[in-house]
Design a protein around this motif. Sequence first.
Motif, PDB file in Angstrom:
ATOM      1  N   ASP A 106       0.800  -1.221   0.000  1.00  0.00           N
ATOM      2  CA  ASP A 106       0.000   0.000   0.000  1.00  0.00           C
ATOM      3  C   ASP A 106       0.839   1.281   0.000  1.00  0.00           C
ATOM      4  O   ASP A 106       0.300   2.375  -0.073  1.00  0.00           O
ATOM      5  CB  ASP A 106      -0.954   0.013   1.199  1.00  0.00           C
ATOM      6  N   GLN A 107       2.156   1.157   0.057  1.00  0.00           N
ATOM      7  CA  GLN A 107       3.009   2.349   0.084  1.00  0.00           C
ATOM      8  C   GLN A 107       3.319   2.829  -1.325  1.00  0.00           C
ATOM      9  O   GLN A 107       3.214   2.087  -2.296  1.00  0.00           O
ATOM     10  CB  GLN A 107       4.277   2.061   0.871  1.00  0.00           C
ATOM     11  N   ALA A 108       3.729   4.079  -1.430  1.00  0.00           N
ATOM     12  CA  ALA A 108       3.961   4.709  -2.731  1.00  0.00           C
ATOM     13  C   ALA A 108       5.185   4.127  -3.424  1.00  0.00           C
ATOM     14  O   ALA A 108       6.255   4.016  -2.831  1.00  0.00           O
ATOM     15  CB  ALA A 108       4.127   6.214  -2.564  1.00  0.00           C
ATOM     16  N   ALA A 109       5.004   3.784  -4.678  1.00  0.00           N
ATOM     17  CA  ALA A 109       6.109   3.335  -5.527  1.00  0.00           C
ATOM     18  C   ALA A 109       6.502   4.452  -6.467  1.00  0.00           C
ATOM     19  O   ALA A 109       7.677   4.721  -6.680  1.00  0.00           O
ATOM     20  CB  ALA A 109       5.714   2.100  -6.318  1.00  0.00           C
ATOM     21  N   VAL A 110       5.498   5.122  -7.038  1.00  0.00           N
ATOM     22  CA  VAL A 110       5.722   6.208  -7.984  1.00  0.00           C
ATOM     23  C   VAL A 110       4.708   7.312  -7.685  1.00  0.00           C
ATOM     24  O   VAL A 110       3.524   7.036  -7.466  1.00  0.00           O
ATOM     25  CB  VAL A 110       5.542   5.726  -9.443  1.00  0.00           C
ATOM     26  N   VAL A 111       5.195   8.548  -7.677  1.00  0.00           N
ATOM     27  CA  VAL A 111       4.331   9.711  -7.476  1.00  0.00           C
ATOM     28  C   VAL A 111       4.632  10.710  -8.583  1.00  0.00           C
ATOM     29  O   VAL A 111       5.788  10.997  -8.868  1.00  0.00           O
ATOM     30  CB  VAL A 111       4.571  10.359  -6.088  1.00  0.00           C
ATOM     31  N   VAL A 112       3.567  11.202  -9.222  1.00  0.00           N
ATOM     32  CA  VAL A 112       3.703  12.286 -10.191  1.00  0.00           C
ATOM     33  C   VAL A 112       3.230  13.540  -9.474  1.00  0.00           C
ATOM     34  O   VAL A 112       2.095  13.595  -8.998  1.00  0.00           O
ATOM     35  CB  VAL A 112       2.857  12.038 -11.463  1.00  0.00           C
ATOM     36  N   ALA A 113       4.121  14.538  -9.382  1.00  0.00           N
ATOM     37  CA  ALA A 113       3.810  15.721  -8.576  1.00  0.00           C
ATOM     38  C   ALA A 113       4.220  17.001  -9.281  1.00  0.00           C
ATOM     39  O   ALA A 113       5.143  17.013 -10.094  1.00  0.00           O
ATOM     40  CB  ALA A 113       4.516  15.629  -7.227  1.00  0.00           C
ATOM     41  N   ALA A 114       3.524  18.066  -8.946  1.00  0.00           N
ATOM     42  CA  ALA A 114       3.839  19.395  -9.445  1.00  0.00           C
ATOM     43  C   ALA A 114       4.694  20.124  -8.410  1.00  0.00           C
ATOM     44  O   ALA A 114       4.791  19.708  -7.256  1.00  0.00           O
ATOM     45  CB  ALA A 114       2.547  20.174  -9.699  1.00  0.00           C
ATOM     46  N   ALA A 115       5.299  21.206  -8.829  1.00  0.00           N
ATOM     47  CA  ALA A 115       6.116  22.008  -7.912  1.00  0.00           C
ATOM     48  C   ALA A 115       5.253  22.796  -6.936  1.00  0.00           C
ATOM     49  O   ALA A 115       5.689  23.131  -5.838  1.00  0.00           O
ATOM     50  CB  ALA A 115       7.008  22.953  -8.703  1.00  0.00           C
ATOM     51  N   ASN A 116       4.015  23.095  -7.336  1.00  0.00           N
ATOM     52  CA  ASN A 116       3.086  23.858  -6.503  1.00  0.00           C
ATOM     53  C   ASN A 116       1.796  23.068  -6.326  1.00  0.00           C
ATOM     54  O   ASN A 116       1.589  22.050  -6.984  1.00  0.00           O
ATOM     55  CB  ASN A 116       2.776  25.210  -7.158  1.00  0.00           C
ATOM     56  N   ALA A 117       0.917  23.565  -5.488  1.00  0.00           N
ATOM     57  CA  ALA A 117      -0.353  22.889  -5.224  1.00  0.00           C
ATOM     58  C   ALA A 117      -1.212  22.828  -6.483  1.00  0.00           C
ATOM     59  O   ALA A 117      -1.383  23.823  -7.187  1.00  0.00           O
ATOM     60  CB  ALA A 117      -1.102  23.619  -4.124  1.00  0.00           C
ATOM     61  N   ILE A 118      -1.749  21.626  -6.769  1.00  0.00           N
ATOM     62  CA  ILE A 118      -2.665  21.450  -7.899  1.00  0.00           C
ATOM     63  C   ILE A 118      -4.006  20.896  -7.431  1.00  0.00           C
ATOM     64  O   ILE A 118      -4.986  20.947  -8.160  1.00  0.00           O
ATOM     65  CB  ILE A 118      -2.065  20.541  -8.992  1.00  0.00           C
ATOM     66  N   ASN A 119      -4.059  20.336  -6.223  1.00  0.00           N
ATOM     67  CA  ASN A 119      -5.285  19.859  -5.583  1.00  0.00           C
ATOM     68  C   ASN A 119      -6.141  18.961  -6.465  1.00  0.00           C
ATOM     69  O   ASN A 119      -7.310  19.240  -6.715  1.00  0.00           O
ATOM     70  CB  ASN A 119      -6.105  21.040  -5.071  1.00  0.00           C
ATOM     71  N   VAL A 120      -5.568  17.863  -6.945  1.00  0.00           N
ATOM     72  CA  VAL A 120      -6.317  16.862  -7.697  1.00  0.00           C
ATOM     73  C   VAL A 120      -7.112  16.041  -6.694  1.00  0.00           C
ATOM     74  O   VAL A 120      -6.573  15.592  -5.685  1.00  0.00           O
ATOM     75  CB  VAL A 120      -5.360  15.961  -8.520  1.00  0.00           C
ATOM     76  N   GLU A 121      -8.409  15.845  -6.969  1.00  0.00           N
ATOM     77  CA  GLU A 121      -9.272  15.173  -6.005  1.00  0.00           C
ATOM     78  C   GLU A 121      -8.916  13.699  -5.823  1.00  0.00           C
ATOM     79  O   GLU A 121      -8.717  13.229  -4.711  1.00  0.00           O
ATOM     80  CB  GLU A 121     -10.733  15.293  -6.446  1.00  0.00           C
ATOM     81  N   ASN A 122      -8.842  12.939  -6.899  1.00  0.00           N
ATOM     82  CA  ASN A 122      -8.560  11.508  -6.798  1.00  0.00           C
ATOM     83  C   ASN A 122      -7.181  11.229  -7.376  1.00  0.00           C
ATOM     84  O   ASN A 122      -7.009  11.212  -8.592  1.00  0.00           O
ATOM     85  CB  ASN A 122      -9.630  10.698  -7.531  1.00  0.00           C
TER      86      ASN A 122
END
Length: 150
Positions: A106-122
């Motif tokens: 259940d732990q993170a293997a890969v995360v796609v992230a932005a440099a700033n807040a994008i607040n994606v719901e799901n």
Amino acid sequence: MPNENNVQDRLDQAMNGGTPKINPDEQRRYLGTFRERVALMIPVSAVSDDAALNQVRQILTAHSDYNLLINGNLDNALQSPYLKLAGELHAKFTLKNSDDYGTAPDQAAVVVAAANAINVENIDFQAPQQQTPKEQSNSRQSFWQRLFHH
């Protein structure tokens, strides 16, 4: 005596490992970033799913400024497709090798992230549902069933 308090605070910070982190549990969960910056999180249990790799491809293609965070504690065979994809797309990526990042399903293997807040719901990876062929029950209906059900 504000100077004495300030000095004491700095000494306490230095003794406890430096500057305190904001939401350390959240940062451990999302490979060092905050929840509001995450576009997609793929758990260890789904990292080898082709659909997960395709979702990462779609997001990085649409948002070339996003960063790919990869759990460096995973086996190289699990990391390799994502590293190759980052190279293909000239995407920024970071291997996160801290002991804070585990390899439980259940732990993170890969995360796609932005440099700033994008607040994606799901943000959690969802495997596409297998579509089952619909049964053709209409072909075996009696005359009366066809007459009254249309």
